[in-house]
Design an enzyme around this catalytic site. Structure first.
Site, PDB file in Angstrom:
ATOM      1  CD  GLU A  94      28.361  56.093  36.075  1.00 45.88           C
ATOM      2  OE1 GLU A  94      27.858  57.247  36.066  1.00 45.88           O
ATOM      3  OE2 GLU A  94      29.587  55.883  36.150  1.00 45.88           O
ATOM      4  CD  GLU A 141      31.740  55.842  42.807  1.00 45.25           C
ATOM      5  OE1 GLU A 141      31.327  55.241  41.793  1.00 45.25           O
ATOM      6  OE2 GLU A 141      32.745  56.584  42.803  1.00 45.25           O
TER       7      GLU A 141
HETATM    8  O1  KIV Z   1      34.659  52.803  36.641  1.00 49.54           O
HETATM    9  C1  KIV Z   1      34.858  52.229  37.718  1.00 49.54           C
HETATM   10  O2  KIV Z   1      35.973  51.822  38.059  1.00 49.54           O
HETATM   11  C2  KIV Z   1      33.711  52.036  38.587  1.00 49.54           C
HETATM   12  C3  KIV Z   1      33.987  51.560  39.971  1.00 49.54           C
HETATM   13  C4  KIV Z   1      34.493  52.689  40.775  1.00 49.54           C
HETATM   14  C5  KIV Z   1      32.802  50.927  40.595  1.00 49.54           C
HETATM   15  O3  KIV Z   1      32.616  52.282  38.210  1.00 49.54           O
END
Ligand code: KIV
Length: 275
Positions: free
Chosen positions: A126, A193
């Site tokens: 991220e 997201e």
């Molecule tokens: O951890 C996860 O499942 C994610 C998705 C929501 C993209 O990052």
């Protein structure tokens, strides 16, 4: 509308290169999460392009409020099972909170460890700006990296809410800038997201690499959902970006109730089910 099984994008193992070709050809990329062998086997054989072993396992598998406490060992454990089940899909393992933020070296080592121990095809992390140096090193060493911008759940304690991101100009500009930096650093795709659909479209048109949306509108090159949400296993999480394709919660509940009843009334097992 269903998709022809004979398309050149439907056979053989999905690679990061294939995802880029799909974007170029305007073929949408389908993605779901999975965390175990049995579910991954069903999802993979259904023809999904990408399976993410997301740190959302902290919520849906471990029952935690946030993804913060997920460890590298958790990700390795679940990714190993998903990789064994996946013949076609590209399997991406999420890098958990604090496994890559400390330094480029730490990120590099942990990504390498996840790849070596699980045999997955790529990792996801991220954020923009500060992680770009790590993304460049990983990419250079042969570790494909997927970015994740917009709402980044690992920063929940900083932001204090799961509200949509990029709804004002400054935030939208930051997301656009981070997306370009991640692309320049070598990311092969980026998850967006909970951002406005218009911003999702603008970014998708400005990038050469695929954009994968979750609550980012219909213009992204692909879509991802958490499988427990779209199959209706989760009952207490209903954001507008989730479309429910099944009601497995009710299905399982009804089946288990029936099983209990059959035991109580001495119907199960019957003669055919006994030795
Ligand atoms: O951890 C996860 O499942 C994610 C998705 C929501 C993209 O990052």
């Amino acid at each position: 509308m269903s998709v022809s099984r004979s398309s050149k994008f439907n056979d053989k193992k999905v690679t990061t290169l294939r995802l880029k070709e799909m974007k170029k050809a305007g073929v949408r990329i389908s993605c779901l999460t999975a965390y175990d062998y049995t579910i991954a086997k069903i999802i993979d054989s259904s023809g999904i392009d990408l399976i993410l072993v997301g740190d959302s396992l902290g919520n849906v598998i471990q029952g935690n409020e946030t993804t913060i406490s997920v460890t590298i060992e958790d990700i390795i454990y679940h990714t190993k099972a998903v990789v064994k089940a996946s013949e076609r899909a590209l399997v991406v393992a999420d890098m958990p909170f604090m496994s890559y933020q400390v330094s480029g070296n730490q990120a590099f080592r942990n990504a390498g460890r996840i790849m070596k121990e699980t045999n997955c095809s790529a990792v996801k992390l991220e954020g923009g700006g500060v992680v770009c140096e790590a993304v460049a090193r990983m990419t250079d060493a042969g570790i494909p990296v997927m970015g994740h911008l917009g709402l980044t759940p690992q920063k929940i304690n900083h932001f204090g809410s799961y509200r949509a991101r990029g709804t004002d100009k400054d935030e939208a500009d930051n997301i656009k800038e981070d997306a370009l930096r991640l692309q320049d650093a070598g990311a092969f795709a980026i998850v967006f997201e909970k951002i406005p659909a218009e911003l999702g479209q603008e970014i998708t048109e400005s990038l050469e690499i695929p954009t994968i949306g979750i609550g980012a509108g219909p213009h992204c090159d692909g879509q991802i959902l958490v499988y427990t949400d779209m199959l209706g296993l989760t009952i207490d999480f209903n954001p507008r970006f989730v479309r429910k394709y099944a009601d497995l919660n009710k299905n399982i509940h009804d089946s288990v109730s029936q099983y209990i009843n059959d035991i109580k009334i001495k119907d199960f097992p019957n003669d055919d089910e006994s030795y």
